[in-house]
Design a protein around this motif. Structure first.
Motif, mmCIF file in Angstrom:
data_model
loop_
_atom_site.group_PDB
_atom_site.id
_atom_site.type_symbol
_atom_site.label_atom_id
_atom_site.label_comp_id
_atom_site.label_asym_id
_atom_site.label_seq_id
_atom_site.Cartn_x
_atom_site.Cartn_y
_atom_site.Cartn_z
ATOM 1 N N ASN A 102 0.571 -1.021 0.334
ATOM 2 C CA ASN A 102 0.090 -0.056 -0.321
ATOM 3 C C ASN A 102 0.949 1.003 0.112
ATOM 4 O OD1 ASN A 102 -2.602 -1.410 0.426
ATOM 5 N ND2 ASN A 102 -2.362 -0.965 2.033
ATOM 6 N N GLY A 103 1.717 1.410 0.800
ATOM 7 C CA GLY A 103 2.724 2.286 1.069
ATOM 8 C C GLY A 103 3.733 2.767 -0.359
ATOM 9 N N LEU A 104 3.991 1.955 -1.240
ATOM 10 C CA LEU A 104 4.518 1.776 -2.603
ATOM 11 C C LEU A 104 3.358 1.827 -3.200
ATOM 12 C CD1 LEU A 104 6.430 -1.422 -2.856
ATOM 13 C CD2 LEU A 104 7.480 0.816 -2.305
ATOM 14 N N ILE A 105 2.042 2.077 -3.281
ATOM 15 C CA ILE A 105 1.429 2.077 -4.335
ATOM 16 C C ILE A 105 0.786 3.717 -4.378
ATOM 17 C CG2 ILE A 105 -1.307 2.475 -4.985
ATOM 18 C CD1 ILE A 105 -1.258 -0.875 -4.125
ATOM 19 N N ILE A 106 0.948 3.964 -2.576
ATOM 20 C CA ILE A 106 0.651 5.491 -2.360
ATOM 21 C C ILE A 106 1.870 6.695 -3.380
ATOM 22 C CG2 ILE A 106 0.494 7.747 -0.915
ATOM 23 C CD1 ILE A 106 -1.705 5.801 -1.437
ATOM 24 N N GLY A 114 1.624 14.129 -8.420
ATOM 25 C CA GLY A 114 1.495 14.355 -7.474
ATOM 26 C C GLY A 114 0.893 14.070 -6.275
ATOM 27 N N LYS A 115 0.893 15.033 -5.400
ATOM 28 C CA LYS A 115 0.581 14.203 -3.590
ATOM 29 C C LYS A 115 -1.042 14.468 -3.713
ATOM 30 C CE LYS A 115 2.327 18.802 -1.885
ATOM 31 N NZ LYS A 115 3.547 19.061 -1.229
ATOM 32 N N LEU A 130 -18.908 16.970 1.824
ATOM 33 C CA LEU A 130 -17.971 17.977 0.821
ATOM 34 C C LEU A 130 -16.642 17.860 -0.206
ATOM 35 C CD1 LEU A 130 -16.667 19.101 4.950
ATOM 36 C CD2 LEU A 130 -18.639 19.998 3.031
ATOM 37 N N ASN A 131 -16.094 18.786 -0.400
ATOM 38 C CA ASN A 131 -15.147 18.730 -1.872
ATOM 39 C C ASN A 131 -13.434 18.651 -1.100
ATOM 40 O OD1 ASN A 131 -16.479 17.439 -3.764
ATOM 41 N ND2 ASN A 131 -17.871 19.534 -4.004
ATOM 42 N N ARG A 132 -12.736 17.957 -0.973
ATOM 43 C CA ARG A 132 -12.066 18.176 -0.172
ATOM 44 C C ARG A 132 -10.896 17.620 -0.644
ATOM 45 N NH1 ARG A 132 -14.596 21.797 2.146
ATOM 46 N NH2 ARG A 132 -14.800 21.942 3.576
ATOM 47 N N VAL A 133 -9.014 17.991 -0.266
ATOM 48 C CA VAL A 133 -7.804 17.595 -1.025
ATOM 49 C C VAL A 133 -6.918 17.058 -0.042
ATOM 50 C CG1 VAL A 133 -5.576 18.514 -2.583
ATOM 51 C CG2 VAL A 133 -7.956 19.206 -3.026
ATOM 52 N N VAL A 134 -6.512 15.610 -0.416
ATOM 53 C CA VAL A 134 -5.413 15.010 0.640
ATOM 54 C C VAL A 134 -4.394 14.930 0.121
ATOM 55 C CG1 VAL A 134 -4.889 12.684 1.371
ATOM 56 C CG2 VAL A 134 -7.317 13.475 0.916
ATOM 57 N N ASP A 135 -3.577 15.627 1.012
ATOM 58 C CA ASP A 135 -1.810 15.674 1.149
ATOM 59 C C ASP A 135 -1.596 14.013 1.378
ATOM 60 O OD1 ASP A 135 0.647 16.167 0.802
ATOM 61 O OD2 ASP A 135 0.774 17.565 1.520
ATOM 62 N N LEU A 136 -1.608 13.564 -0.115
ATOM 63 C CA LEU A 136 -0.715 12.285 0.321
ATOM 64 C C LEU A 136 0.538 11.450 0.956
ATOM 65 C CD1 LEU A 136 -1.953 10.847 -3.029
ATOM 66 C CD2 LEU A 136 -3.679 10.560 -1.153
ATOM 67 N N GLU A 231 -7.464 14.643 8.749
ATOM 68 C CA GLU A 231 -7.782 15.900 8.846
ATOM 69 C C GLU A 231 -8.255 16.461 8.411
ATOM 70 O OE1 GLU A 231 -6.770 18.427 13.051
ATOM 71 O OE2 GLU A 231 -5.058 18.586 11.418
ATOM 72 N N PHE A 232 -9.890 17.146 8.056
ATOM 73 C CA PHE A 232 -10.066 17.499 7.176
ATOM 74 C C PHE A 232 -10.918 18.776 7.858
ATOM 75 C CE2 PHE A 232 -10.412 13.241 4.781
ATOM 76 C CZ PHE A 232 -10.300 13.811 4.090
ATOM 77 N N GLU A 233 -11.208 20.057 7.087
ATOM 78 C CA GLU A 233 -11.765 21.278 7.060
ATOM 79 C C GLU A 233 -13.410 21.117 7.718
ATOM 80 O OE1 GLU A 233 -12.441 26.336 6.738
ATOM 81 O OE2 GLU A 233 -10.747 25.079 6.268
ATOM 82 N N GLY A 234 -14.023 21.289 8.157
ATOM 83 C CA GLY A 234 -15.763 20.706 8.504
ATOM 84 C C GLY A 234 -15.977 22.329 7.872
ATOM 85 N N GLU A 235 -17.373 22.444 7.580
ATOM 86 C CA GLU A 235 -18.162 23.791 7.409
ATOM 87 C C GLU A 235 -17.925 24.754 8.214
ATOM 88 O OE1 GLU A 235 -21.641 22.600 4.141
ATOM 89 O OE2 GLU A 235 -21.984 21.135 6.305
#
Length: 253
Positions: A102-106, A114-115, A130-136, A231-235
């Motif tokens: 899994n780590g290699l896939i990421i 890109g991350k 919510l539409n959010r962006v993850v920094d992998l 960790e995501f930001e809520g509304e």
């Protein structure tokens, strides 16, 4: 007869030259050193990945063909074929631990596209999506507290003081194993014996179900993996921790 031999030899030489040319070209593609989730602890001391790192190159447009190969999709080996193509370190892919996959896939996704990865998560307060962006690159591996020996194996002691050694399965092991098959692949030693027949007899006639369950729970609880939580930001501006889905678009913009 000699003419036929000459033609075969010439064809072989052409193929060898092509492979050498392709290898030289691949060697010029930029690469990165990736830290393994297992830190190399699950490999024997003479294994190329015992160092805890692997070299992986960037993906090219040619490699994208792997992601659309119908045969690979049918066999369920798309990501395995992609990783096998991208790993530069000279290693038999089938010996790479499932722990590290899994780590290699990421890592392959970050190097390729890109991350940043767009996801949809649900706000626990408002229940809205919510539409959010993850920094992998910020995903962290779980803790790995076990210590291996020089064979990349780990010790487990049963209630009756029977000592066992086991290993974590690799990508070359069948993913859908019966319980007994899983044990036969995982257990490498019973007390002082590494004889396969004696280990098999132990599993069949002496390894009671309740002890077997505890052993498998021990393996599951001590198997590190990437923590797919973020960790995501809520509304309302507050933050919340949540898992997030990986879609079929993971390796595409």
């Amino acid at each position: 007869m000699s003419n036929m031999t000459d033609r075969v030899s010439n064809q072989d030489l052409i193929q060898i030259a092509k492979r050498q040319y392709e290898q030289e070209k691949r060697n010029n593609i930029p690469s990165e050193i990736i830290t393994l989730i297992s830190r190399g602890m699950v490999y024997p001391k003479d294994h190329p990945l015992r160092s805890g790192t692997v070299e992986m190159r960037y993906m090219t447009a040619y490699d994208e063909d792997i992601l659309t190969n119908p045969s690979y999709f049918e066999q369920g080996v798309v990501l395995d074929k992609l990783l096998e193509a991208l790993i530069v370190t000279p290693v038999d892919y089938s010996t790479i631990s499932r722990i590290d996959k899994n780590g290699l896939i990421i890592a392959a996704r970050i190097l390729s596209y890109g991350k940043e990865y767009d996801v949809v998560v649900r706000d626990p307060k408002t229940k809205n999506e919510l539409n959010r962006v993850v920094d992998l690159s910020k995903l962290e591996p779980g803790k790995f507290n076990l210590q291996s020996d020089d064979n990349g194996e780990f010790e487990y002691v049963l209630p009756d003081n029977t000592k066992m050694k086991f290993k974590f399965l690799s990508t070359g092991d069948d993913f859908k194993l019966k319980s007994s098959e899983f044990l036969e692949r995982s257990i490498t030693q019973i007390n002082d014996s590494r004889n396969a027949d004696e280990i098999r007899d132990f599993i069949r006639y002496k390894f009671f179900a309740k002890d077997c369950k505890k052993f498998k729970d021990f393996i599951a609880n001590n198997m590190p993996d990437l923590l797919m939580r973020y960790e995501f930001e809520g509304e309302d501006g507050s933050t919340f921790i949540s898992g997030f889905p990986i879609g079929t678009d993971f390796f595409w913009f």
